[in-house]
Scaffold this motif. Sequence first.
Motif, PDB file in Angstrom:
ATOM      1  N   GLN A 409       2.263   9.469  18.145  1.00  0.00           N
ATOM      2  CA  GLN A 409       3.124   8.994  19.233  1.00  0.00           C
ATOM      3  C   GLN A 409       4.326   8.702  18.585  1.00  0.00           C
ATOM      4  OE1 GLN A 409       0.355   5.922  20.694  1.00  0.00           O
ATOM      5  NE2 GLN A 409      -0.357   7.324  22.058  1.00  0.00           N
ATOM      6  N   LEU A 412       6.447  11.881  18.197  1.00  0.00           N
ATOM      7  CA  LEU A 412       6.974  12.705  19.487  1.00  0.00           C
ATOM      8  C   LEU A 412       8.016  11.944  19.741  1.00  0.00           C
ATOM      9  CD1 LEU A 412       5.982  14.527  21.457  1.00  0.00           C
ATOM     10  CD2 LEU A 412       4.682  12.628  22.471  1.00  0.00           C
ATOM     11  N   VAL A 413       7.926  10.495  20.100  1.00  0.00           N
ATOM     12  CA  VAL A 413       9.289  10.048  20.765  1.00  0.00           C
ATOM     13  C   VAL A 413      10.401  10.321  19.940  1.00  0.00           C
ATOM     14  CG1 VAL A 413      10.170   7.843  21.135  1.00  0.00           C
ATOM     15  CG2 VAL A 413       7.817   7.950  21.755  1.00  0.00           C
ATOM     16  N   ALA A 415      11.057  12.953  18.094  1.00  0.00           N
ATOM     17  CA  ALA A 415      11.413  14.286  18.462  1.00  0.00           C
ATOM     18  C   ALA A 415      12.098  14.491  19.769  1.00  0.00           C
ATOM     19  CB  ALA A 415      10.062  15.200  18.261  1.00  0.00           C
ATOM     20  N   VAL A 416      11.553  13.745  20.830  1.00  0.00           N
ATOM     21  CA  VAL A 416      12.147  13.829  22.020  1.00  0.00           C
ATOM     22  C   VAL A 416      13.357  13.195  22.119  1.00  0.00           C
ATOM     23  CG1 VAL A 416      11.892  13.214  24.575  1.00  0.00           C
ATOM     24  CG2 VAL A 416       9.992  13.607  23.153  1.00  0.00           C
ATOM     25  N   GLU A 417      13.624  11.908  21.396  1.00  0.00           N
ATOM     26  CA  GLU A 417      14.909  11.483  21.472  1.00  0.00           C
ATOM     27  C   GLU A 417      15.892  12.372  20.826  1.00  0.00           C
ATOM     28  OE1 GLU A 417      14.486   7.945  19.250  1.00  0.00           O
ATOM     29  OE2 GLU A 417      13.826   6.561  21.226  1.00  0.00           O
ATOM     30  N   ALA A 419      15.655  15.794  20.990  1.00  0.00           N
ATOM     31  CA  ALA A 419      15.860  16.834  21.952  1.00  0.00           C
ATOM     32  C   ALA A 419      16.774  16.346  23.037  1.00  0.00           C
ATOM     33  CB  ALA A 419      14.471  17.542  22.464  1.00  0.00           C
ATOM     34  N   THR A 420      16.794  15.280  23.427  1.00  0.00           N
ATOM     35  CA  THR A 420      17.434  14.837  24.702  1.00  0.00           C
ATOM     36  C   THR A 420      18.478  13.879  24.454  1.00  0.00           C
ATOM     37  OG1 THR A 420      15.980  12.795  24.764  1.00  0.00           O
ATOM     38  CG2 THR A 420      15.238  14.867  26.167  1.00  0.00           C
TER      39      THR A 420
END
Lengths: 423, 291
Positions: A409, A412-413, A415-417, A419-420
């Motif tokens: 988890q 993931l967070v 990776a998303v940070e 990406a965005t």
Amino acid sequence: MRIDRHTLGFWVVLLGLIILVQVLVSLGILSPFWETLLKIGAVMAIVSLGLNLIYGFNGQFSLGQWGFYAIGAYAAADVTYRWTQMNNASGLTVLFAAVALVGVAFFLTAKLVARLRGIDPLSAFALYIVATLIAAVIGVQIGIALIAPVTQLLATLPPGLALQIVYLIAVLLGGCLAAEVSYLFGLPVLTLGSDYFGIATLGFTIIVKVLLDNSDTLLGFEEMKGARGMVGIPKTTSWFWVALFLVIVIVLLRNLLHSSHGRAIVSVREDEIAAKAMGIDVGQQKTLAFVLGSLFAGLAGGLYAHINGFLHPNTFNFIRSFDPMIIVVFGGLGSVSGTIIAAFTWALVLEGFLRILLPTGFETWRFVVYPLFLLVMMLLRPQGLFGGFEFPYLRPVLPRPYVPETEEQVALVHAVEEATEGD
Amino acid sequence: MSTVTSAPSTSATIRDASAERPLLEIQGLTKEFGGLKAVNNFDISIYPGELVGLIGPNGAGKTTVFNLITGIYTATSGSIRYKGIELIGLQPHEITRLGIARTFQNIRLFPNLTVLDNVRIAYHTHAGYGIFDAFTHNHRYQKAEKELTERAQEFLSVFNLHTRQGEIAKNLPYGEQRRLEIARALAASPELLLLDEPAAGMNPKEVASLMDLIHFIRERFNLTILLIEHQMRVVMGICERITVMDFGEVIARGTPQEIQNNEKVIEAYLGRGATALSQKLQEKRGYATGS
């Protein structure tokens, strides 16, 4: 379920107020005038909570609430009238059997319509009408057959207890009847857009009023006495009963709104097309809100009928159907707390204080003061007196913030940070 | 109904087995509004795992195609088959439950609800409790609601919105609203995602991060995506195949490379005579790089 401090406080205050009124009434400190006003306030709170579900939470502008209120009032009054004045349980058994069988008929017809895919709404409506008529006729016959045994059974109880039992069932049946009528009425009408729906429901209230004006001739209920007004209804609605019903309605409504079904109802108000795109059956949600709101109206009607022991069709005039609408707007669309407070304020101020404060002969001025007040309020506070405010218990609980726990988890967070990052 | 509940993991295996069969197949789709043919004889086949772009000038009928697929409009004629199921005649919510989700050109969130509730509404169809559980808040309600909320929160974290869970949706900045709308659409666990101009109104930096996001969700959720977009940078950057529409009809199909040099497409966008101009421009550019 954990009970936090605020929720406990809410319950202590609410139950405390209810018991306080009961004590004051029992000791004779609170005059019957103010007691009646408090009862009417509670009844209006129930009607308005029903309307707030339909209009405030589901977004369907309805003026039909008053018609369902009338149906509940007259149905419940007829049952207790027959018990006290005609000494038989005919109203109880017939209404019970008819309501039960029509309920079964609705259930079976809904299954049939679901199976007959692609059937257009009006044909489905015709099917429902046929099923309802058949069920009602059979129900009445069964009810008539049950009159003698049920009357005998109730006669074995002490008269006071028997009356309370008949009264309670009568109020519940009044609510169920109103709910069933609203289901049937909603089938074709809920497919209309919001404004057209408002006009159709206004028409419904007018139809109910006209039918009640001619209830002795057109409908054949001689005891309702049409436009002369129905007298001789037992005055069984005590503060205890209205308070009990109000608390039950508040809890049911609150529980519904804090569930997935409640969120689905609200999503229809927020954006119908987006709700559909989220897989929500909009028609089903509208029906749910409408039927439940009408059930509340019917229950309130039954309670109201037994406050003064007198019913007149003019009470159910369509002009009065704006009363719950005004309470809902005044208290705040989509605010349960606001609706309750506004309903009591409406009863106590409009019927109570203004009546006392204004000199005799000036009662009519209430209806000048009152719209003016509303006008000012709409200009200054269009979101209602309380806006989005809710008492602690009625407020939705926000879950604890999400903290990623497992390694996956957290990764993931991150990776998303990445990406965005841009926005 | 069985297709609705199929978990993402099993659907992935199904997809491999039927790799040759299109996930979505539209044939001869026509929609008339009075005398106007908004969509005329439209065909497209989308295979599992693809990222297909649908482009065309304003008013070409792209959004109408989306509204036809999702059941908001009913087609005049033609067929839309999703996994072999005919969609024409189904209600919008039934189509969503089959596994097609969409976003809207003008963001359509539930504006007055919290970020968390926006996502939780998408879970309503498989909330796992009935109306009586909702009224009584019984054990089943408690359990299902807890599960559903945790899932929604974890889901928000995939979109980096978990810190915003309590905020009212309409108060979010524009880019986050777009992201929330995509998150909400994906929460309905679709296999086919329809994105209607996701980059509209975004600045170049936001567009770049959106492109990253689309790549990211596509991998993570095994998605097939159909994308409407005006910004050529996005279309040419991420789409594998492009279909171009004009006046309700398909005027070209192909890879981004092919579309860029297609005369009809250039004409549709820039008008007649533009082809020659663009050739000249390219020649000029060729000189510039050559010398």
